[in-house]
Write a protein that holds these residues in place. Structure first.
Motif, PDB file in Angstrom:
ATOM      1  N   ALA A 105       1.207  -1.464  -0.050  1.00  0.00           N
ATOM      2  CA  ALA A 105      -0.242  -0.408  -0.134  1.00  0.00           C
ATOM      3  C   ALA A 105       1.107   1.911   0.073  1.00  0.00           C
ATOM      4  CB  ALA A 105      -0.679  -0.403   0.973  1.00  0.00           C
ATOM      5  N   ALA A 106       1.843   0.960   0.761  1.00  0.00           N
ATOM      6  CA  ALA A 106       3.280   2.073   0.849  1.00  0.00           C
ATOM      7  C   ALA A 106       3.488   2.185  -0.713  1.00  0.00           C
ATOM      8  CB  ALA A 106       3.999   2.407   1.464  1.00  0.00           C
ATOM      9  N   LYS A 107       3.536   1.668  -1.477  1.00  0.00           N
ATOM     10  CA  LYS A 107       4.075   1.374  -3.193  1.00  0.00           C
ATOM     11  C   LYS A 107       3.630   1.180  -3.385  1.00  0.00           C
ATOM     12  CE  LYS A 107       7.791  -0.908  -6.124  1.00  0.00           C
ATOM     13  NZ  LYS A 107       8.502  -2.352  -5.836  1.00  0.00           N
ATOM     14  N   TYR A 108       2.390   1.694  -3.856  1.00  0.00           N
ATOM     15  CA  TYR A 108       1.061   1.896  -4.769  1.00  0.00           C
ATOM     16  C   TYR A 108       0.688   3.107  -4.445  1.00  0.00           C
ATOM     17  CZ  TYR A 108       3.963  -2.129  -6.951  1.00  0.00           C
ATOM     18  OH  TYR A 108       4.868  -3.147  -7.565  1.00  0.00           O
ATOM     19  N   PRO A 109      -0.049   3.968  -5.289  1.00  0.00           N
ATOM     20  CA  PRO A 109      -1.233   5.334  -4.599  1.00  0.00           C
ATOM     21  C   PRO A 109      -1.671   3.926  -4.992  1.00  0.00           C
ATOM     22  CG  PRO A 109       1.018   5.553  -6.110  1.00  0.00           C
ATOM     23  CD  PRO A 109       1.085   3.988  -6.372  1.00  0.00           C
ATOM     24  N   ASN A 110      -3.551   4.332  -4.550  1.00  0.00           N
ATOM     25  CA  ASN A 110      -4.820   3.908  -4.665  1.00  0.00           C
ATOM     26  C   ASN A 110      -5.415   4.577  -5.801  1.00  0.00           C
ATOM     27  OD1 ASN A 110      -6.780   2.198  -4.440  1.00  0.00           O
ATOM     28  ND2 ASN A 110      -7.021   2.664  -2.009  1.00  0.00           N
ATOM     29  N   THR A 111      -4.931   3.844  -7.031  1.00  0.00           N
ATOM     30  CA  THR A 111      -5.417   4.058  -8.368  1.00  0.00           C
ATOM     31  C   THR A 111      -6.151   2.946  -9.370  1.00  0.00           C
ATOM     32  OG1 THR A 111      -3.708   3.749  -9.469  1.00  0.00           O
ATOM     33  CG2 THR A 111      -3.810   6.130  -8.289  1.00  0.00           C
ATOM     34  N   PRO A 112      -7.119   3.260 -10.331  1.00  0.00           N
ATOM     35  CA  PRO A 112      -7.785   2.109 -10.641  1.00  0.00           C
ATOM     36  C   PRO A 112      -6.858   1.679 -11.592  1.00  0.00           C
ATOM     37  CG  PRO A 112      -9.129   4.135 -10.715  1.00  0.00           C
ATOM     38  CD  PRO A 112      -7.820   5.115  -9.659  1.00  0.00           C
ATOM     39  N   GLU A 113      -5.385   2.472 -12.089  1.00  0.00           N
ATOM     40  CA  GLU A 113      -4.805   1.591 -12.774  1.00  0.00           C
ATOM     41  C   GLU A 113      -3.893   1.149 -12.293  1.00  0.00           C
ATOM     42  OE1 GLU A 113      -5.515   5.159 -12.313  1.00  0.00           O
ATOM     43  OE2 GLU A 113      -6.293   5.481 -14.381  1.00  0.00           O
ATOM     44  N   ASN A 114      -3.210   1.142 -10.573  1.00  0.00           N
ATOM     45  CA  ASN A 114      -2.904   0.075 -10.023  1.00  0.00           C
ATOM     46  C   ASN A 114      -4.098  -0.917  -9.165  1.00  0.00           C
ATOM     47  OD1 ASN A 114      -0.191   1.573  -9.759  1.00  0.00           O
ATOM     48  ND2 ASN A 114      -1.053   2.832  -8.180  1.00  0.00           N
ATOM     49  N   VAL A 115      -5.018  -0.910  -8.677  1.00  0.00           N
ATOM     50  CA  VAL A 115      -6.114  -1.492  -8.539  1.00  0.00           C
ATOM     51  C   VAL A 115      -5.865  -2.742  -9.567  1.00  0.00           C
ATOM     52  CG1 VAL A 115      -8.373  -2.732  -7.975  1.00  0.00           C
ATOM     53  CG2 VAL A 115      -6.940  -0.785  -7.186  1.00  0.00           C
ATOM     54  N   SER A 116      -5.703  -2.327 -11.096  1.00  0.00           N
ATOM     55  CA  SER A 116      -6.163  -3.178 -12.310  1.00  0.00           C
ATOM     56  C   SER A 116      -4.631  -4.328 -12.654  1.00  0.00           C
ATOM     57  CB  SER A 116      -6.157  -2.447 -13.646  1.00  0.00           C
ATOM     58  OG  SER A 116      -6.448  -3.392 -14.762  1.00  0.00           O
ATOM     59  N   THR A 117      -3.612  -3.313 -12.419  1.00  0.00           N
ATOM     60  CA  THR A 117      -2.286  -3.920 -12.632  1.00  0.00           C
ATOM     61  C   THR A 117      -2.080  -4.752 -11.923  1.00  0.00           C
ATOM     62  OG1 THR A 117      -1.456  -1.643 -13.732  1.00  0.00           O
ATOM     63  CG2 THR A 117       0.100  -2.977 -12.737  1.00  0.00           C
ATOM     64  N   LEU A 118      -2.052  -4.258 -10.131  1.00  0.00           N
ATOM     65  CA  LEU A 118      -2.055  -4.965  -9.483  1.00  0.00           C
ATOM     66  C   LEU A 118      -2.965  -7.074  -9.227  1.00  0.00           C
ATOM     67  CD1 LEU A 118      -0.613  -3.041  -6.439  1.00  0.00           C
ATOM     68  CD2 LEU A 118       0.316  -4.581  -8.122  1.00  0.00           C
ATOM     69  N   ALA A 119      -4.139  -7.230  -9.612  1.00  0.00           N
ATOM     70  CA  ALA A 119      -5.048  -7.706  -9.350  1.00  0.00           C
ATOM     71  C   ALA A 119      -4.066  -8.626 -11.227  1.00  0.00           C
ATOM     72  CB  ALA A 119      -6.679  -7.304 -10.483  1.00  0.00           C
ATOM     73  N   ASP A 120      -3.589  -8.375 -11.890  1.00  0.00           N
ATOM     74  CA  ASP A 120      -2.702  -8.774 -12.532  1.00  0.00           C
ATOM     75  C   ASP A 120      -2.026  -9.487 -11.751  1.00  0.00           C
ATOM     76  OD1 ASP A 120      -4.785  -8.326 -14.308  1.00  0.00           O
ATOM     77  OD2 ASP A 120      -3.549  -7.022 -15.682  1.00  0.00           O
ATOM     78  N   LYS A 121      -1.090  -9.670 -11.126  1.00  0.00           N
ATOM     79  CA  LYS A 121      -0.241  -9.700 -10.948  1.00  0.00           C
ATOM     80  C   LYS A 121      -0.690 -10.880  -9.813  1.00  0.00           C
ATOM     81  CE  LYS A 121       3.925  -6.253 -11.192  1.00  0.00           C
ATOM     82  NZ  LYS A 121       4.916  -7.117 -11.491  1.00  0.00           N
ATOM     83  N   ILE A 122      -0.862 -11.041  -9.212  1.00  0.00           N
ATOM     84  CA  ILE A 122      -1.834 -12.002  -8.403  1.00  0.00           C
ATOM     85  C   ILE A 122      -2.507 -13.028  -9.513  1.00  0.00           C
ATOM     86  CG2 ILE A 122      -4.259 -12.251  -7.754  1.00  0.00           C
ATOM     87  CD1 ILE A 122      -4.378  -9.226  -5.978  1.00  0.00           C
ATOM     88  N   ILE A 123      -3.019 -12.545 -10.533  1.00  0.00           N
ATOM     89  CA  ILE A 123      -3.277 -13.621 -11.323  1.00  0.00           C
ATOM     90  C   ILE A 123      -2.008 -14.593 -12.217  1.00  0.00           C
ATOM     91  CG2 ILE A 123      -4.895 -14.208 -13.119  1.00  0.00           C
ATOM     92  CD1 ILE A 123      -6.821 -11.957 -12.665  1.00  0.00           C
ATOM     93  N   LYS A 124      -1.461 -13.624 -12.439  1.00  0.00           N
ATOM     94  CA  LYS A 124      -0.515 -14.369 -13.226  1.00  0.00           C
ATOM     95  C   LYS A 124       1.150 -14.346 -12.773  1.00  0.00           C
ATOM     96  CE  LYS A 124      -1.424 -11.878 -17.413  1.00  0.00           C
ATOM     97  NZ  LYS A 124      -1.896 -10.431 -18.499  1.00  0.00           N
ATOM     98  N   GLY A 125       1.423 -13.522 -11.375  1.00  0.00           N
ATOM     99  CA  GLY A 125       2.687 -13.981 -10.659  1.00  0.00           C
ATOM    100  C   GLY A 125       3.123 -12.749 -11.007  1.00  0.00           C
ATOM    101  N   GLY A 126       4.171 -13.176 -10.834  1.00  0.00           N
ATOM    102  CA  GLY A 126       5.317 -12.159 -11.330  1.00  0.00           C
ATOM    103  C   GLY A 126       6.165 -12.211 -10.050  1.00  0.00           C
ATOM    104  N   SER A 127       7.832 -11.719 -10.492  1.00  0.00           N
ATOM    105  CA  SER A 127       9.189 -11.525  -9.883  1.00  0.00           C
ATOM    106  C   SER A 127       9.585 -10.017 -10.340  1.00  0.00           C
ATOM    107  CB  SER A 127       9.623 -12.664 -10.287  1.00  0.00           C
ATOM    108  OG  SER A 127       9.914 -12.611 -11.411  1.00  0.00           O
ATOM    109  N   GLY A 128      10.919  -9.662  -9.345  1.00  0.00           N
ATOM    110  CA  GLY A 128      11.582  -8.900  -9.097  1.00  0.00           C
ATOM    111  C   GLY A 128      11.099  -7.838  -8.497  1.00  0.00           C
TER     112      GLY A 128
END
Length: 136
Positions: free
Chosen positions: A84-107
């Motif tokens: 929450a501190a790294k990502y501002p609470n915006t619709p764009e970040n919600v969508s991007t982070l939701a994709d990371k939950i679904i697809k996974g990620g690293s780095g």
């Protein structure tokens, strides 16, 4: 004397409400109505994206999120507070982070990758992210 004894209690309640995102409509002092409803306060960054119902937290409880994440402390992955501190609470970040939950990620948080959760729908993942971004 009574007023000063209650002052720390009142201040604690106000601070707790502020920390938990409470606020909304102000209640008239001295009113004891427990049926009054309040409107949730906007997110600290004034975005309109919030997990008002707690649905995201409930959805996460049904998944394996707690294996790697906690609200306020780093385990294998970052704490929700760090996210929450790294990502501002915006619709764009919600969508991007939701994709990371679904697809996974690293780095983004070190070398340990986050496993994909392909069975989670985009709308459920977005509800989860909305909750995560409210953890302060």
């Amino acid at each position: 004397m009574k007023k000063t004894m209650w002052m720390p209690v009142c201040m604690s309640a106000v601070l707790l409400m502020a920390a938990c995102g409470g606020g909304g409509e102000k209640k008239e002092e001295g009113s004891s109505s427990s049926t009054e409803t309040t409107t949730p306060a906007p997110a600290a960054d004034n975005s309109m994206v919030q997990d008002v119902t707690g649905k995201g937290k409930e959805l996460m409880a049904a998944q394996d999120c707690a294996t790697c994440h906690k609200e306020t402390e780093k385990v294998i992955g970052p704490s929700f507070k760090e996210v929450a501190a790294k990502y501002p609470n915006t619709p764009e970040n919600v969508s991007t982070l939701a994709d990371k939950i679904i697809k996974g990620g690293s780095g983004n948080w070190g070398e340990v990758p986050m496993a994909p959760h392909a069975a989670i729908s985009k709308s459920d993942a977005e509800e989860m992210v909305k909750y995560i971004l409210t953890v302060k």
